[in-house]
Design an enzyme around this catalytic site. Sequence first.
Site, PDB file in Angstrom:
ATOM      1  N   GLU A 182      11.150  35.864  64.681  1.00  0.00           N
ATOM      2  CA  GLU A 182      11.638  34.583  65.197  1.00  0.00           C
ATOM      3  C   GLU A 182      12.924  34.129  64.496  1.00  0.00           C
ATOM      4  O   GLU A 182      13.629  33.261  65.008  1.00  0.00           O
ATOM      5  CB  GLU A 182      10.536  33.519  65.066  1.00  0.00           C
ATOM      6  CG  GLU A 182       9.349  33.843  65.970  1.00  0.00           C
ATOM      7  CD  GLU A 182       8.134  32.937  65.737  1.00  0.00           C
ATOM      8  OE1 GLU A 182       7.434  32.644  66.701  1.00  0.00           O
ATOM      9  OE2 GLU A 182       7.882  32.544  64.592  1.00  0.00           O
TER      10      GLU A 182
ATOM     11  N   ASP B 214       3.513  32.914  76.149  1.00  0.00           N
ATOM     12  CA  ASP B 214       2.224  33.210  76.793  1.00  0.00           C
ATOM     13  C   ASP B 214       1.658  31.906  77.337  1.00  0.00           C
ATOM     14  O   ASP B 214       2.230  30.843  77.122  1.00  0.00           O
ATOM     15  CB  ASP B 214       1.254  33.838  75.783  1.00  0.00           C
ATOM     16  CG  ASP B 214       1.032  32.922  74.584  1.00  0.00           C
ATOM     17  OD1 ASP B 214       1.713  33.108  73.569  1.00  0.00           O
ATOM     18  OD2 ASP B 214       0.232  31.971  74.674  1.00  0.00           O
TER      19      ASP B 214
HETATM   20  N1  ADE Z   1       2.094  30.468  69.609  1.00  0.00           N
HETATM   21  C1  ADE Z   1       2.429  31.275  70.632  1.00  0.00           C
HETATM   22  N2  ADE Z   1       1.405  31.385  71.495  1.00  0.00           N
HETATM   23  C2  ADE Z   1       0.394  30.630  70.988  1.00  0.00           C
HETATM   24  C3  ADE Z   1      -0.916  30.349  71.416  1.00  0.00           C
HETATM   25  N3  ADE Z   1      -1.409  30.891  72.524  1.00  0.00           N
HETATM   26  N4  ADE Z   1      -1.689  29.536  70.643  1.00  0.00           N
HETATM   27  C4  ADE Z   1      -1.195  29.018  69.486  1.00  0.00           C
HETATM   28  N5  ADE Z   1       0.039  29.257  69.037  1.00  0.00           N
HETATM   29  C5  ADE Z   1       0.835  30.048  69.783  1.00  0.00           C
END
Ligand code: ADE
Length: 253
Positions: free
Chosen positions: A13, A215
């Site tokens: 990142e 996601d």
């Molecule tokens: N960071 C990226 N995706 C995430 C997720 N599904 N839950 C918590 N932090 C995240």
Amino acid sequence: MGRLAILGALHEEIADLLAAMDPGAVVHRIAMRDFHVGTLWGTPCVIALSRIGKVAAAATASIVIQQFKVSRVIFTGLAGGLHADVAVGDVVVASALMQHDMDARPLFGQYEIPLLARAQFDTDAALSARLRESAEEFLESHAPALGGRAALRPRPRVHCGLIATGDVFVNDNDEAQKLRLRLPEALCLEMEGGATAQVCHEFGIPFAVLRVISDRADHAAKVDFTDFLVNVARVYTAGILAPLLRPGVLPDA
Ligand code: ADE
């Protein structure tokens, strides 16, 4: 101009930011973390890998504020989309952060940070507005290339609003749905922003949080997150921050 802290939870990142720092940057090792102090695209910065979670983020924020005397903090990285409008490839700039796993009931209200009498921390409006503009411009000019990826919709968007933080990587449809119902305003989920926000609030330091949606916090979250982290995260972060860090662009702090 004061020094800016840029923090991220995973190496990917912040990788392109570290690579772009001026060659004279100096590394200080404190509390098992490397703090890279130097200039990035003309702005005096300290860049650090916080590692994942609220405690890690809070410790890192305290160090940059106390040891490196930063005048503002930006936390950047990935997040899981929660709100129906927020898709993979979109960008979220926080207007406020909350900690969705804070629950000291019946002593305090749900989500309330005990003895601070608040459940949300507002980000710095000027810094967040600049991040938002820069993210819009980045998506405008890079959307065709990014849109070539199967996971992204043709035109990723920038959202501004509430981000929910907790010490849990949500990768379960039912869990995501429960959070969606409990926190209808929350745009996305991540694991550091709300802790950074609390520390910055306590020290009186302006801060902002920039998240790229990797996601949808569902059963596919692990695969989507990993793919996005390796292939896309760094392009977004550097592409959005570079124009912002040119001398004279950030508001004085
Ligand atoms: N960071 C990226 N995706 C995430 C997720 N599904 N839950 C918590 N932090 C995240």
